[in-house]
Design a protein around this motif. Sequence first.
Motif, short mmCIF file in Angstrom:
data_model
loop_
_atom_site.label_atom_id
_atom_site.label_comp_id
_atom_site.label_asym_id
_atom_site.label_seq_id
_atom_site.Cartn_x
_atom_site.Cartn_y
_atom_site.Cartn_z
N VAL A 1 29.28 37.65 44.80
CA VAL A 1 30.23 37.11 45.76
C VAL A 1 31.58 37.78 45.49
N SER B 1 30.71 28.26 46.32
CA SER B 1 31.05 29.22 45.28
C SER B 1 30.47 28.78 43.94
N PHE C 1 34.53 26.88 52.22
CA PHE C 1 35.61 27.58 51.52
C PHE C 1 36.96 27.25 52.16
N TYR D 1 29.24 28.42 54.34
CA TYR D 1 30.10 28.89 53.25
C TYR D 1 31.54 29.03 53.74
N HIS E 1 38.04 29.41 45.21
CA HIS E 1 36.74 29.90 44.75
C HIS E 1 36.23 29.07 43.57
N ARG F 1 27.72 31.04 41.97
CA ARG F 1 28.32 31.75 40.82
C ARG F 1 27.24 32.08 39.79
#
Length: 142
Positions: free
Chosen positions: A137, A128, A62, A58, A122, A132
Amino acid sequence: MSIQPLDVLYTAVATAENGRDGKVASDDGNLEVVVNPPKQMGGSGAGTNPEQLFAAGYSACFQGALGVVARQTKADISGSTVTASVGIGKTPAGGFGLQVAISATIPNVDEATARELVEKAHQVCPYSNATRGNIEVTISVG
Protein backbone atom coordinates in the motif's frame (compact mmCIF):
# COMPACT_ATOMS: atom_id res chain seq x y z
CA MET A 1 1.68 -8.71 14.85
CA SER A 2 -1.00 -10.22 17.04
CA ILE A 3 -4.69 -9.89 16.48
CA GLN A 4 -6.37 -7.96 19.24
CA PRO A 5 -10.03 -8.47 20.12
CA LEU A 6 -12.41 -5.78 18.95
CA ASP A 7 -15.38 -4.14 20.58
CA VAL A 8 -17.45 -4.60 17.40
CA LEU A 9 -19.61 -1.57 16.59
CA TYR A 10 -21.13 -2.84 13.34
CA THR A 11 -20.97 -5.90 11.13
CA ALA A 12 -21.59 -5.71 7.38
CA VAL A 13 -22.91 -8.84 5.70
CA ALA A 14 -22.87 -9.51 1.95
CA THR A 15 -23.41 -12.66 -0.07
CA ALA A 16 -21.93 -13.44 -3.47
CA GLU A 17 -23.46 -15.73 -6.08
CA ASN A 18 -21.29 -17.18 -8.88
CA GLY A 19 -18.09 -15.50 -7.68
CA ARG A 20 -16.56 -12.95 -10.03
CA ASP A 21 -19.28 -13.51 -12.64
CA GLY A 22 -22.53 -13.12 -10.75
CA LYS A 23 -23.89 -10.72 -8.15
CA VAL A 24 -23.23 -9.50 -4.64
CA ALA A 25 -25.92 -8.28 -2.25
CA SER A 26 -25.95 -6.99 1.31
CA ASP A 27 -28.29 -8.53 3.84
CA ASP A 28 -30.11 -5.22 4.39
CA GLY A 29 -30.91 -4.69 0.70
CA ASN A 30 -28.91 -1.46 0.40
CA LEU A 31 -26.38 -2.98 -1.97
CA GLU A 32 -26.95 -5.27 -4.91
CA VAL A 33 -24.51 -5.24 -7.80
CA VAL A 34 -23.72 -7.38 -10.78
CA VAL A 35 -20.08 -8.43 -10.79
CA ASN A 36 -18.07 -9.42 -13.84
CA PRO A 37 -14.36 -9.70 -14.41
CA PRO A 38 -12.86 -6.68 -16.17
CA LYS A 39 -12.07 -7.00 -19.86
CA GLN A 40 -8.34 -7.08 -19.00
CA MET A 41 -8.99 -10.36 -17.18
CA GLY A 42 -11.13 -11.92 -19.90
CA GLY A 43 -14.52 -10.77 -18.65
CA SER A 44 -17.24 -8.68 -20.19
CA GLY A 45 -16.65 -5.71 -17.89
CA ALA A 46 -20.45 -5.30 -17.85
CA GLY A 47 -20.70 -5.01 -14.06
CA THR A 48 -18.45 -3.89 -11.30
CA ASN A 49 -15.70 -6.12 -9.94
CA PRO A 50 -14.30 -6.93 -6.50
CA GLU A 51 -11.33 -4.61 -6.99
CA GLN A 52 -13.63 -1.64 -7.68
CA LEU A 53 -15.66 -2.49 -4.60
CA PHE A 54 -12.49 -2.72 -2.51
CA ALA A 55 -11.25 0.61 -3.89
CA ALA A 56 -14.60 2.23 -3.08
CA GLY A 57 -14.58 0.92 0.47
CA TYR A 58 -10.93 1.78 1.09
CA SER A 59 -11.22 5.34 -0.26
CA ALA A 60 -14.37 6.05 1.78
CA CYS A 61 -12.84 4.56 4.92
CA PHE A 62 -9.56 6.45 4.46
CA GLN A 63 -11.48 9.71 3.94
CA GLY A 64 -13.28 9.01 7.22
CA ALA A 65 -9.96 8.36 8.99
CA LEU A 66 -8.63 11.61 7.52
CA GLY A 67 -11.63 13.37 9.06
CA VAL A 68 -10.88 11.86 12.48
CA VAL A 69 -7.26 13.02 12.29
CA ALA A 70 -8.27 16.47 11.01
CA ARG A 71 -10.68 16.97 13.92
CA GLN A 72 -7.94 15.98 16.39
CA THR A 73 -5.47 18.44 14.85
CA LYS A 74 -8.06 21.09 13.94
CA ALA A 75 -6.97 20.97 10.27
CA ASP A 76 -9.30 22.16 7.52
CA ILE A 77 -9.86 19.26 5.12
CA SER A 78 -12.96 20.67 3.47
CA GLY A 79 -12.94 19.91 -0.24
CA SER A 80 -10.54 17.01 0.22
CA THR A 81 -10.75 13.80 -1.79
CA VAL A 82 -9.21 10.36 -1.42
CA THR A 83 -8.67 8.06 -4.41
CA ALA A 84 -7.81 4.39 -4.02
CA SER A 85 -6.36 2.49 -6.97
CA VAL A 86 -6.47 -1.28 -6.52
CA GLY A 87 -4.40 -3.48 -8.79
CA ILE A 88 -4.69 -7.25 -9.11
CA GLY A 89 -2.04 -9.48 -10.58
CA LYS A 90 -0.33 -12.83 -10.43
CA THR A 91 2.05 -13.56 -7.58
CA PRO A 92 5.34 -15.42 -8.00
CA ALA A 93 3.78 -18.36 -6.13
CA GLY A 94 1.12 -18.70 -8.84
CA GLY A 95 -1.84 -17.16 -7.02
CA PHE A 96 -3.23 -13.66 -7.25
CA GLY A 97 -2.51 -10.62 -5.11
CA LEU A 98 -3.50 -7.01 -4.69
CA GLN A 99 -1.68 -3.72 -4.43
CA VAL A 100 -3.17 -0.38 -3.45
CA ALA A 101 -2.22 3.24 -4.08
CA ILE A 102 -3.98 5.86 -1.95
CA SER A 103 -3.84 9.47 -3.11
CA ALA A 104 -5.31 12.30 -1.04
CA THR A 105 -5.91 15.86 -2.19
CA ILE A 106 -6.34 18.35 0.65
CA PRO A 107 -6.58 21.84 -0.86
CA ASN A 108 -6.76 23.93 2.34
CA VAL A 109 -3.46 22.88 3.93
CA ASP A 110 0.18 23.06 2.85
CA GLU A 111 1.92 19.97 1.47
CA ALA A 112 3.80 19.16 4.70
CA THR A 113 0.58 19.28 6.72
CA ALA A 114 -1.22 17.19 4.09
CA ARG A 115 1.51 14.53 4.26
CA GLU A 116 1.33 14.47 8.06
CA LEU A 117 -2.46 14.13 8.01
CA VAL A 118 -2.33 11.32 5.45
CA GLU A 119 0.37 9.45 7.41
CA LYS A 120 -1.74 9.69 10.57
CA ALA A 121 -4.90 8.63 8.71
CA HIS A 122 -3.00 5.59 7.42
CA GLN A 123 -2.45 4.56 11.05
CA VAL A 124 -6.14 5.08 11.95
CA CYS A 125 -7.92 3.63 8.89
CA PRO A 126 -9.26 0.09 9.44
CA TYR A 127 -8.53 -0.85 5.82
CA SER A 128 -4.92 0.30 6.23
CA ASN A 129 -4.64 -1.66 9.45
CA ALA A 130 -6.12 -4.76 7.82
CA THR A 131 -3.78 -4.64 4.83
CA ARG A 132 -0.58 -3.54 6.62
CA GLY A 133 2.08 -6.18 6.15
CA ASN A 134 -0.14 -8.18 3.80
CA ILE A 135 -0.14 -6.21 0.56
CA GLU A 136 1.76 -3.26 -0.85
CA VAL A 137 0.00 0.00 0.00
CA THR A 138 1.47 3.33 -1.05
CA ILE A 139 0.12 6.68 0.07
CA SER A 140 0.63 10.09 -1.47
CA VAL A 141 -0.74 13.60 -1.49
CA GLY A 142 -1.53 15.48 -4.65
